[in-house]
Design a protein around this motif. Structure first.
Motif, mmCIF file in Angstrom:
data_model
loop_
_atom_site.group_PDB
_atom_site.id
_atom_site.type_symbol
_atom_site.label_atom_id
_atom_site.label_comp_id
_atom_site.label_asym_id
_atom_site.label_seq_id
_atom_site.Cartn_x
_atom_site.Cartn_y
_atom_site.Cartn_z
ATOM 1 N N LYS A 2 -3.632 0.835 -3.149
ATOM 2 C CA LYS A 2 -4.442 1.185 -1.972
ATOM 3 C C LYS A 2 -4.486 0.010 -0.993
ATOM 4 O O LYS A 2 -4.438 0.201 0.207
ATOM 5 C CB LYS A 2 -5.848 1.555 -2.441
ATOM 6 C CG LYS A 2 -6.765 2.067 -1.397
ATOM 7 C CD LYS A 2 -6.742 3.559 -1.392
ATOM 8 C CE LYS A 2 -7.795 4.081 -0.449
ATOM 9 N NZ LYS A 2 -7.883 5.491 -0.484
ATOM 10 N N VAL A 3 -4.601 -1.220 -1.519
ATOM 11 C CA VAL A 3 -4.631 -2.430 -0.696
ATOM 12 C C VAL A 3 -3.757 -3.479 -1.375
ATOM 13 O O VAL A 3 -3.825 -3.656 -2.587
ATOM 14 C CB VAL A 3 -6.075 -2.982 -0.535
ATOM 15 C CG1 VAL A 3 -6.071 -4.266 0.287
ATOM 16 C CG2 VAL A 3 -7.003 -1.950 0.070
ATOM 17 N N SER B 17 -15.263 -2.055 0.277
ATOM 18 C CA SER B 17 -15.639 -0.765 0.858
ATOM 19 C C SER B 17 -15.007 0.403 0.093
ATOM 20 O O SER B 17 -15.667 1.401 -0.205
ATOM 21 C CB SER B 17 -15.216 -0.735 2.329
ATOM 22 O OG SER B 17 -15.445 0.524 2.888
ATOM 23 N N GLU B 18 -13.722 0.273 -0.222
ATOM 24 C CA GLU B 18 -13.019 1.329 -0.965
ATOM 25 C C GLU B 18 -13.639 1.526 -2.352
ATOM 26 O O GLU B 18 -13.800 2.658 -2.815
ATOM 27 C CB GLU B 18 -11.532 0.997 -1.098
ATOM 28 C CG GLU B 18 -10.764 0.997 0.192
ATOM 29 C CD GLU B 18 -10.458 2.387 0.733
ATOM 30 O OE1 GLU B 18 -10.575 3.380 -0.021
ATOM 31 O OE2 GLU B 18 -10.114 2.482 1.922
ATOM 32 N N SER C 267 0.847 -1.200 0.000
ATOM 33 C CA SER C 267 0.000 0.000 0.000
ATOM 34 C C SER C 267 0.880 1.247 0.000
ATOM 35 O O SER C 267 1.866 1.319 0.721
ATOM 36 C CB SER C 267 -0.902 0.006 1.229
ATOM 37 O OG SER C 267 -1.753 -1.103 1.213
ATOM 38 N N GLN D 270 -17.002 3.281 -1.995
ATOM 39 C CA GLN D 270 -16.775 4.702 -1.719
ATOM 40 C C GLN D 270 -16.348 5.438 -2.990
ATOM 41 O O GLN D 270 -16.849 6.524 -3.278
ATOM 42 C CB GLN D 270 -15.717 4.848 -0.635
ATOM 43 C CG GLN D 270 -15.474 6.268 -0.198
ATOM 44 C CD GLN D 270 -14.441 6.349 0.926
ATOM 45 O OE1 GLN D 270 -13.912 5.347 1.396
ATOM 46 N NE2 GLN D 270 -14.158 7.555 1.349
ATOM 47 N N SER D 271 -15.453 4.843 -3.777
ATOM 48 C CA SER D 271 -14.972 5.502 -4.999
ATOM 49 C C SER D 271 -16.081 5.673 -6.032
ATOM 50 O O SER D 271 -16.032 6.583 -6.857
ATOM 51 C CB SER D 271 -13.807 4.717 -5.613
ATOM 52 O OG SER D 271 -14.263 3.575 -6.309
ATOM 53 N N ASP E 206 -5.541 2.514 -7.191
ATOM 54 C CA ASP E 206 -6.300 3.732 -7.473
ATOM 55 C C ASP E 206 -5.988 4.229 -8.879
ATOM 56 O O ASP E 206 -4.919 3.917 -9.431
ATOM 57 C CB ASP E 206 -5.941 4.826 -6.461
ATOM 58 C CG ASP E 206 -6.676 4.686 -5.146
ATOM 59 O OD1 ASP E 206 -7.707 3.983 -5.106
ATOM 60 O OD2 ASP E 206 -6.223 5.288 -4.153
ATOM 61 N N LYS F 169 -12.219 -4.622 2.829
ATOM 62 C CA LYS F 169 -11.690 -3.266 2.646
ATOM 63 C C LYS F 169 -11.712 -2.880 1.170
ATOM 64 O O LYS F 169 -12.083 -1.760 0.824
ATOM 65 C CB LYS F 169 -10.271 -3.167 3.204
ATOM 66 C CG LYS F 169 -9.692 -1.773 3.082
ATOM 67 C CD LYS F 169 -8.335 -1.654 3.724
ATOM 68 C CE LYS F 169 -7.852 -0.216 3.573
ATOM 69 N NZ LYS F 169 -6.559 -0.012 4.179
ATOM 70 N N ILE F 170 -11.334 -3.797 0.298
ATOM 71 C CA ILE F 170 -11.374 -3.525 -1.140
ATOM 72 C C ILE F 170 -12.807 -3.200 -1.563
ATOM 73 O O ILE F 170 -13.049 -2.225 -2.273
ATOM 74 C CB ILE F 170 -10.807 -4.718 -1.945
ATOM 75 C CG1 ILE F 170 -9.294 -4.807 -1.760
ATOM 76 C CG2 ILE F 170 -11.167 -4.603 -3.431
ATOM 77 C CD1 ILE F 170 -8.652 -6.073 -2.305
#
Length: 180
Positions: free
Chosen positions: A138-139, A154-155, A22, A158-159, A132, A151-152
């Motif tokens: 990012k992960v 969720s990210e 990351s 959000q994006s 990104d 987490k992936i």
């Protein structure tokens, strides 16, 4: 990656399983897919975030993980998100793997020299990256890690300005981690 793994790595008790973690910039590449189409990381990133999943067909943890990646791909279908597999096997065997595990997202073939896998410093599969659009990782996830996949998800939600929803069903018994 769990908190314990991060702490152990920071203290030097555990070596990184990839040199692309990351915050690092993802190495550019261009590979052919099973359908013969050429894909480049730069072109994928121009569309939006990219999930790269490196795998070998003989890897039991890859076999366990890829149906969840397919679910992730379906969740963001039609959005500006790319989920891409990168196989370390030949086209015929990779097609059979995709058919057996229900994988429909693009699958690229890293040739026998594993030039892209080596550029990413892989030592284990599956290794999954969320990248990104600016090219930053990012992960970075080695093996199956439920928290990292959540987490992936969720990210990505959000994006794309979507409400977050769990990747794993409450009725599923899914381990927290399976090493690759």
């Amino acid at each position: 990656m769990t908190l314990w793994q991060k702490v152990a790595r920071k203290l030097g008790w555990e070596a990184a399983l990839t040199n692309i973690e990351s915050g690092n910039t993802a190495p550019s590449f261009s590979l052919k897919a099973l359908d013969g189409k050429e894909y480049s990381l730069d072109a994928l990133l121009a569309r939006g975030p990219v999930v790269l999943a490196f795998f070998k067909i003989s890897c039991p943890v890859c076999q366990f993980t890829f149906p969840f990646l397919q679910r992730l791909s379906e969740r963001f279908s039609g959005k500006k998100v790319s989920v891409v597999g990168i196989s370390q096997d030949d086209a015929r065997n990779t097609r059979e793997f995709n058919q057996e595990y229900g994988v429909t997202f693009p699958t690229l073939l890293d040739d026998s020299s594993y030039s892209v896998s080596n550029a990413y410093g892989l030592t284990n599969v599956p290794t999954i990256f969320l990248i990104d659009p600016d090219g930053q990782v990012k992960v970075s996830c080695v093996g199956f890690d439920k928290a990292d996949l959540e987490k992936i998800t969720s990210e990505l939600a959000q994006s794309q300005h979507l409400a977050a929803s769990p990747l794993f069903l409450s009725s599923e018994i899914v381990p927290a981690h399976k090493p690759g």
